[in-house]
Design an enzyme around this catalytic site. Sequence first.
Site, PDB file in Angstrom:
ATOM      1  N   ASN A  53       0.872  -1.174   0.000  1.00 14.79           N
ATOM      2  CA  ASN A  53       0.000   0.000   0.000  1.00 14.79           C
ATOM      3  C   ASN A  53       0.910   1.224   0.000  1.00 14.79           C
ATOM      4  O   ASN A  53       1.425   1.619   1.040  1.00 14.79           O
ATOM      5  CB  ASN A  53      -0.901  -0.042   1.246  1.00 14.79           C
ATOM      6  CG  ASN A  53      -1.866   1.119   1.300  1.00 14.79           C
ATOM      7  OD1 ASN A  53      -1.833   2.014   0.451  1.00 14.79           O
ATOM      8  ND2 ASN A  53      -2.720   1.130   2.298  1.00 14.79           N
ATOM      9  N   ARG A  70      -2.457  -2.042  -3.547  1.00  8.48           N
ATOM     10  CA  ARG A  70      -3.675  -1.261  -3.381  1.00  8.48           C
ATOM     11  C   ARG A  70      -3.575  -0.057  -4.319  1.00  8.48           C
ATOM     12  O   ARG A  70      -2.595   0.696  -4.275  1.00  8.48           O
ATOM     13  CB  ARG A  70      -3.786  -0.773  -1.940  1.00  8.48           C
ATOM     14  CG  ARG A  70      -4.966   0.133  -1.754  1.00  8.48           C
ATOM     15  CD  ARG A  70      -5.035   0.677  -0.357  1.00  8.48           C
ATOM     16  NE  ARG A  70      -6.197   1.527  -0.227  1.00  8.48           N
ATOM     17  CZ  ARG A  70      -6.238   2.642   0.487  1.00  8.48           C
ATOM     18  NH1 ARG A  70      -5.196   3.036   1.171  1.00  8.48           N
ATOM     19  NH2 ARG A  70      -7.332   3.362   0.541  1.00  8.48           N
ATOM     20  N   HIS A 121     -12.821   2.807  -0.046  1.00  4.79           N
ATOM     21  CA  HIS A 121     -12.849   1.726   0.961  1.00  4.79           C
ATOM     22  C   HIS A 121     -13.512   0.474   0.382  1.00  4.79           C
ATOM     23  O   HIS A 121     -14.047  -0.351   1.128  1.00  4.79           O
ATOM     24  CB  HIS A 121     -13.621   2.121   2.235  1.00  4.79           C
ATOM     25  CG  HIS A 121     -13.033   3.237   3.022  1.00  4.79           C
ATOM     26  ND1 HIS A 121     -13.805   4.245   3.559  1.00  4.79           N
ATOM     27  CD2 HIS A 121     -11.750   3.508   3.354  1.00  4.79           C
ATOM     28  CE1 HIS A 121     -13.013   5.095   4.202  1.00  4.79           C
ATOM     29  NE2 HIS A 121     -11.758   4.672   4.086  1.00  4.79           N
ATOM     30  N   ARG A 173     -11.423  15.427   7.177  1.00  3.51           N
ATOM     31  CA  ARG A 173     -12.162  15.749   5.942  1.00  3.51           C
ATOM     32  C   ARG A 173     -13.585  16.195   6.282  1.00  3.51           C
ATOM     33  O   ARG A 173     -14.215  15.649   7.181  1.00  3.51           O
ATOM     34  CB  ARG A 173     -12.225  14.517   5.023  1.00  3.51           C
ATOM     35  CG  ARG A 173     -10.918  14.245   4.341  1.00  3.51           C
ATOM     36  CD  ARG A 173     -10.992  12.984   3.506  1.00  3.51           C
ATOM     37  NE  ARG A 173      -9.927  12.072   3.871  1.00  3.51           N
ATOM     38  CZ  ARG A 173      -9.944  10.777   3.664  1.00  3.51           C
ATOM     39  NH1 ARG A 173     -10.986  10.198   3.090  1.00  3.51           N
ATOM     40  NH2 ARG A 173      -8.944  10.018   4.030  1.00  3.51           N
ATOM     41  N   GLU A 203      -8.566  -5.613   4.742  1.00  7.06           N
ATOM     42  CA  GLU A 203      -8.362  -5.255   3.330  1.00  7.06           C
ATOM     43  C   GLU A 203      -7.176  -6.012   2.740  1.00  7.06           C
ATOM     44  O   GLU A 203      -7.202  -6.415   1.583  1.00  7.06           O
ATOM     45  CB  GLU A 203      -8.116  -3.743   3.218  1.00  7.06           C
ATOM     46  CG  GLU A 203      -9.364  -2.937   3.538  1.00  7.06           C
ATOM     47  CD  GLU A 203      -9.069  -1.482   3.820  1.00  7.06           C
ATOM     48  OE1 GLU A 203      -9.113  -0.683   2.891  1.00  7.06           O
ATOM     49  OE2 GLU A 203      -8.803  -1.138   4.986  1.00  7.06           O
TER      50      GLU A 203
END
Length: 395
Positions: A7, A91, A180, A238, A382
């Site tokens: 990742n 990823r 996600h 965010r 994940e």
Amino acid sequence: MKILVINAGSSSLKYQLMDPESGDVFAKGLCERIGIDGRLTHKAPAKDVKVVREIPMPTHAEAISAVLEILVDPVNGVVASVDEIDAVGHRVVHGGMKFAESCLIDEACLEAVRACIPLGPLHNPANLLGIEACQKIMPKTPQVAVFDTAYHMTMPPKAYRYAIPDEYYEKDSLRRYGFHGTSHRYIAKRVEALMGKGLKVINCHLGNGSSLAAILDGKCQDTSMGLSPLCGVPMGTRVGDIDTTVAQYICKNYNKSMDEVMNILNKKSGVFGLSGGVSSDFRDLEAAAAAGNEKAQLALDKFAYEVKKYIGAYAAALGGLDVLVFTAGVGENGVLMRSMICEGLEFLGVKLDQEKNKLRGDERIISADDSKVKIWVIPTNEELMIAQDTAELAK
Ligand code: AMP
């Protein structure tokens, strides 16, 4: 099989070497400060190894080299040779409209990932650096790209289209993509394994970044993030959903460029901004609120309220609800936040058992026995999804 999951961010790179069938993690770690100086943190759980090393990492290539070196290190490593790594799974954040599934990386796939850079300018370039570095150092090892957006490609147009002039969709592919996706897909699969098929599920992936997904029979029907991971519920820093006029107002009245405003909305807003800068971490916010900080309390209240509103909206979109899932850092560990979110949702058949809810990080049902909707905490994984896709495609 042994799959290396990568990742890559702009100045960091996380890795896990794992067995895609059992989910066993042989080693995992993090390269930080790439392009600045370089630090590797490496763990091999079965050997009780944890090492931190300062290693120069001018680019991602040196970071990948450092990872491979430590993986084969006789003392701290877990494999005798790099050849034992069967494939590498990467990823990739934005797959645009091209990728509804993971893909074996070849020149055409790379070209398509590059074409998505305008849609994912913050993430895709870094993901590409990770891929290119691995290709250079392990040219014979199959590489697979697993996209955050792919799982959401089953959304119907009424969910993914924005009500903007048609040409921006037709020419520029501006639409809701969602993120996600690998986590939402993992949860959808787990729910199917635990509860069976055909269910109406809302998954709340609540962490530093948060998104919800409305899932029908394992497939995504709607999700709260959009063209970028900025929208939906408020997050650590965010903003979440907002009237775009606010951006214009800040631009004009504070003499800021659009890039500066986007930076504020991405990095200085959310529960961090709302709490007056107390923290983006929910543990700090809970502690501050308990000590009487009203802004920290407002940030928690706002977060719970917006998640609750999405649950209501998605129950309506799905025409009912069978399973409500909490996952990711806050979803898995936030006892108070889960309770705040579920409070008042009894009319939907959501009834939390406060005792069962006192759990962190385990996979378990936390709804009352007589709750119509089953509420689950399911730790997400994940990396396992990426490893499984990679193993499948590398075969
Ligand atoms: P993630 O992005 O999934 O790693 O989640 C990070 C978030 O999880 C941070 O905001 C943490 O505050 C939150 N978190 C971790 N542990 C807890 C906890 N025990 N209670 C509440 N929030 C937690």
